[in-house]
Design a protein around this motif. Structure first.
Motif, PDB file in Angstrom:
ATOM      1  N   SER A  81       4.555   6.388   5.704  1.00  6.53           N
ATOM      2  CA  SER A  81       3.700   6.243   7.069  1.00  6.53           C
ATOM      3  C   SER A  81       3.670   7.649   7.687  1.00  6.53           C
ATOM      4  O   SER A  81       2.794   7.926   8.109  1.00  6.53           O
ATOM      5  CB  SER A  81       4.767   5.318   7.770  1.00  6.53           C
ATOM      6  N   SER A  82       4.719   8.393   7.838  1.00  7.12           N
ATOM      7  CA  SER A  82       4.600   9.792   8.432  1.00  7.12           C
ATOM      8  C   SER A  82       3.832  10.495   7.618  1.00  7.12           C
ATOM      9  O   SER A  82       2.914  11.406   8.325  1.00  7.12           O
ATOM     10  CB  SER A  82       6.258  10.449   8.348  1.00  7.12           C
ATOM     11  N   ALA A  83       3.739  10.671   6.572  1.00  2.08           N
ATOM     12  CA  ALA A  83       2.713  11.474   5.748  1.00  2.08           C
ATOM     13  C   ALA A  83       1.406  11.081   6.015  1.00  2.08           C
ATOM     14  O   ALA A  83       0.555  11.903   6.087  1.00  2.08           O
ATOM     15  CB  ALA A  83       3.155  11.390   4.171  1.00  2.08           C
ATOM     16  N   MET A  84       1.194   9.642   5.976  1.00  3.35           N
ATOM     17  CA  MET A  84      -0.178   9.237   6.210  1.00  3.35           C
ATOM     18  C   MET A  84      -0.688   9.536   7.612  1.00  3.35           C
ATOM     19  O   MET A  84      -2.022   9.991   7.733  1.00  3.35           O
ATOM     20  CB  MET A  84      -0.220   7.587   6.043  1.00  3.35           C
ATOM     21  N   GLN A  85       0.041   9.658   8.449  1.00  6.82           N
ATOM     22  CA  GLN A  85      -0.345   9.809   9.855  1.00  6.82           C
ATOM     23  C   GLN A  85      -0.711  11.330  10.042  1.00  6.82           C
ATOM     24  O   GLN A  85      -1.333  11.733  10.872  1.00  6.82           O
ATOM     25  CB  GLN A  85       0.642   9.450  10.864  1.00  6.82           C
ATOM     26  N   GLY A  86      -0.043  12.141   9.238  1.00  5.75           N
ATOM     27  CA  GLY A  86      -0.285  13.479   9.157  1.00  5.75           C
ATOM     28  C   GLY A  86      -1.384  14.081   8.213  1.00  5.75           C
ATOM     29  O   GLY A  86      -1.709  15.322   8.169  1.00  5.75           O
ATOM     30  N   GLY A 137      19.393  14.547  -8.955  1.00  6.67           N
ATOM     31  CA  GLY A 137      18.090  15.269  -8.370  1.00  6.67           C
ATOM     32  C   GLY A 137      17.081  14.105  -7.858  1.00  6.67           C
ATOM     33  O   GLY A 137      16.044  14.629  -7.490  1.00  6.67           O
ATOM     34  N   SER A 138      17.714  12.734  -8.037  1.00  9.33           N
ATOM     35  CA  SER A 138      16.450  11.974  -7.601  1.00  9.33           C
ATOM     36  C   SER A 138      16.624  11.637  -6.078  1.00  9.33           C
ATOM     37  O   SER A 138      17.502  12.220  -5.323  1.00  9.33           O
ATOM     38  CB  SER A 138      16.903  10.457  -8.158  1.00  9.33           C
ATOM     39  N   TYR A 139      15.560  11.191  -5.374  1.00 12.74           N
ATOM     40  CA  TYR A 139      15.679  10.859  -3.950  1.00 12.74           C
ATOM     41  C   TYR A 139      14.855   9.754  -3.544  1.00 12.74           C
ATOM     42  O   TYR A 139      14.267   8.953  -4.680  1.00 12.74           O
ATOM     43  CB  TYR A 139      14.972  12.129  -3.412  1.00 12.74           C
ATOM     44  N   ARG A 140      15.167   8.922  -2.526  1.00  3.68           N
ATOM     45  CA  ARG A 140      14.471   7.777  -1.973  1.00  3.68           C
ATOM     46  C   ARG A 140      13.122   7.981  -1.213  1.00  3.68           C
ATOM     47  O   ARG A 140      13.166   8.954  -0.603  1.00  3.68           O
ATOM     48  CB  ARG A 140      15.365   7.036  -1.178  1.00  3.68           C
ATOM     49  N   CYS A 141      12.384   7.223  -1.600  1.00  5.14           N
ATOM     50  CA  CYS A 141      11.015   7.246  -0.862  1.00  5.14           C
ATOM     51  C   CYS A 141      10.937   5.763  -0.170  1.00  5.14           C
ATOM     52  O   CYS A 141      10.876   4.746  -0.786  1.00  5.14           O
ATOM     53  CB  CYS A 141       9.821   7.546  -1.898  1.00  5.14           C
ATOM     54  N   THR A 142      10.757   5.894   1.210  1.00  8.52           N
ATOM     55  CA  THR A 142      10.595   4.785   1.875  1.00  8.52           C
ATOM     56  C   THR A 142       9.409   4.523   2.567  1.00  8.52           C
ATOM     57  O   THR A 142       8.615   5.472   2.633  1.00  8.52           O
ATOM     58  CB  THR A 142      11.865   4.627   2.925  1.00  8.52           C
ATOM     59  N   ASP A 143       9.221   3.343   3.135  1.00 11.38           N
ATOM     60  CA  ASP A 143       7.919   3.273   3.964  1.00 11.38           C
ATOM     61  C   ASP A 143       7.735   4.228   5.033  1.00 11.38           C
ATOM     62  O   ASP A 143       6.588   4.766   5.494  1.00 11.38           O
ATOM     63  CB  ASP A 143       8.149   1.585   4.565  1.00 11.38           C
ATOM     64  N   GLY A 144       8.887   4.462   5.807  1.00 13.90           N
ATOM     65  CA  GLY A 144       8.752   5.432   6.865  1.00 13.90           C
ATOM     66  C   GLY A 144       8.408   6.798   6.454  1.00 13.90           C
ATOM     67  O   GLY A 144       7.500   7.491   7.201  1.00 13.90           O
ATOM     68  N   TYR A 166       0.854  -1.204   0.068  1.00 18.98           N
ATOM     69  CA  TYR A 166      -0.033   0.298   0.119  1.00 18.98           C
ATOM     70  C   TYR A 166       0.855   1.250  -0.084  1.00 18.98           C
ATOM     71  O   TYR A 166       0.683   2.094  -0.819  1.00 18.98           O
ATOM     72  CB  TYR A 166      -0.946   0.135   1.255  1.00 18.98           C
ATOM     73  N   HIS A 167       1.885   1.477   0.997  1.00 13.94           N
ATOM     74  CA  HIS A 167       2.811   2.354   0.693  1.00 13.94           C
ATOM     75  C   HIS A 167       3.459   2.666  -0.593  1.00 13.94           C
ATOM     76  O   HIS A 167       3.460   3.755  -0.904  1.00 13.94           O
ATOM     77  CB  HIS A 167       3.931   2.162   1.565  1.00 13.94           C
ATOM     78  N   PHE A 168       3.841   1.466  -1.303  1.00 12.03           N
ATOM     79  CA  PHE A 168       4.378   1.482  -2.579  1.00 12.03           C
ATOM     80  C   PHE A 168       3.355   2.136  -3.587  1.00 12.03           C
ATOM     81  O   PHE A 168       3.592   3.248  -4.359  1.00 12.03           O
ATOM     82  CB  PHE A 168       4.475   0.094  -3.270  1.00 12.03           C
ATOM     83  N   LEU A 169       2.116   2.017  -3.595  1.00 11.28           N
ATOM     84  CA  LEU A 169       0.955   2.526  -4.244  1.00 11.28           C
ATOM     85  C   LEU A 169       1.006   3.988  -3.976  1.00 11.28           C
ATOM     86  O   LEU A 169       0.626   4.856  -5.127  1.00 11.28           O
ATOM     87  CB  LEU A 169      -0.506   1.538  -4.247  1.00 11.28           C
ATOM     88  N   VAL A 170       0.881   4.476  -2.651  1.00 10.24           N
ATOM     89  CA  VAL A 170       0.675   5.722  -2.369  1.00 10.24           C
ATOM     90  C   VAL A 170       1.875   6.519  -2.849  1.00 10.24           C
ATOM     91  O   VAL A 170       1.807   7.565  -3.614  1.00 10.24           O
ATOM     92  CB  VAL A 170       0.485   5.759  -0.798  1.00 10.24           C
ATOM     93  N   ALA A 171       3.057   6.041  -2.604  1.00 18.53           N
ATOM     94  CA  ALA A 171       4.172   6.780  -3.239  1.00 18.53           C
ATOM     95  C   ALA A 171       4.288   7.041  -4.652  1.00 18.53           C
ATOM     96  O   ALA A 171       4.516   8.249  -5.307  1.00 18.53           O
ATOM     97  CB  ALA A 171       5.666   6.215  -2.711  1.00 18.53           C
TER      98      ALA A 171
END
Length: 123
Positions: A101-106, A91-98, A55-60
């Motif tokens: 999850s942090s964005a979803m909580q906010g 200019g790329s960046y990493r998106c992780t589960d953390g 689910y995090h993968f899909l949201v990202a």
């Protein structure tokens, strides 16, 4: 100007689109999660979606699309491979589960899910 399509077809916002922890996730909640993460994404041009949680993968993935960013999917999560992909895409960046999850909580219900979808379509 490039034509684009909305991220999802118009539908009832209570329609389940995923399952998480044995419970359905409604389209409206998904849209809120995407909007919350989109607001927190760095200004990079490409995201390495390294989420292990489906689910995090899909949201990202949807948030990167919403932000007009390229999504990079390395064939493995081995550090050297990920570092090579980053080096090849300045200019790329990493998106992780953390991060997700942090964005979803906010995320809050002050974000209009329909507006999120129309922003994607307008790009």
């Amino acid at each position: 100007m490039e034509a684009s399509l909305p991220l999802w077809a118009p539908a009832h916002l209570h329609r389940p689109i995923a399952w998480r922890e044995g419970k359905p996730v409604a389209l409206g909640d998904f849209a809120l999660h995407v909007a919350a993460l989109t607001a927190r994404l760095p200004a990079g041009s490409a995201m390495l979606d390294l989420c292990e949680d489906r689910y995090h993968f899909l949201v990202a993935y949807a948030a990167a699309l919403n932000a007009g960013q390229t999504i990079l999917l390395p064939h493995t999560r081995a550090e050297q491979v990920v570092a090579d992909v980053e080096k090849s895409h300045p200019g790329s960046y990493r998106c992780t589960d953390g991060m997700v999850s942090s964005a979803m909580q906010g995320s809050g219900d002050h974000i209009d899910a329909v507006e999120v979808n129309s922003r994607v379509a307008a790009q």
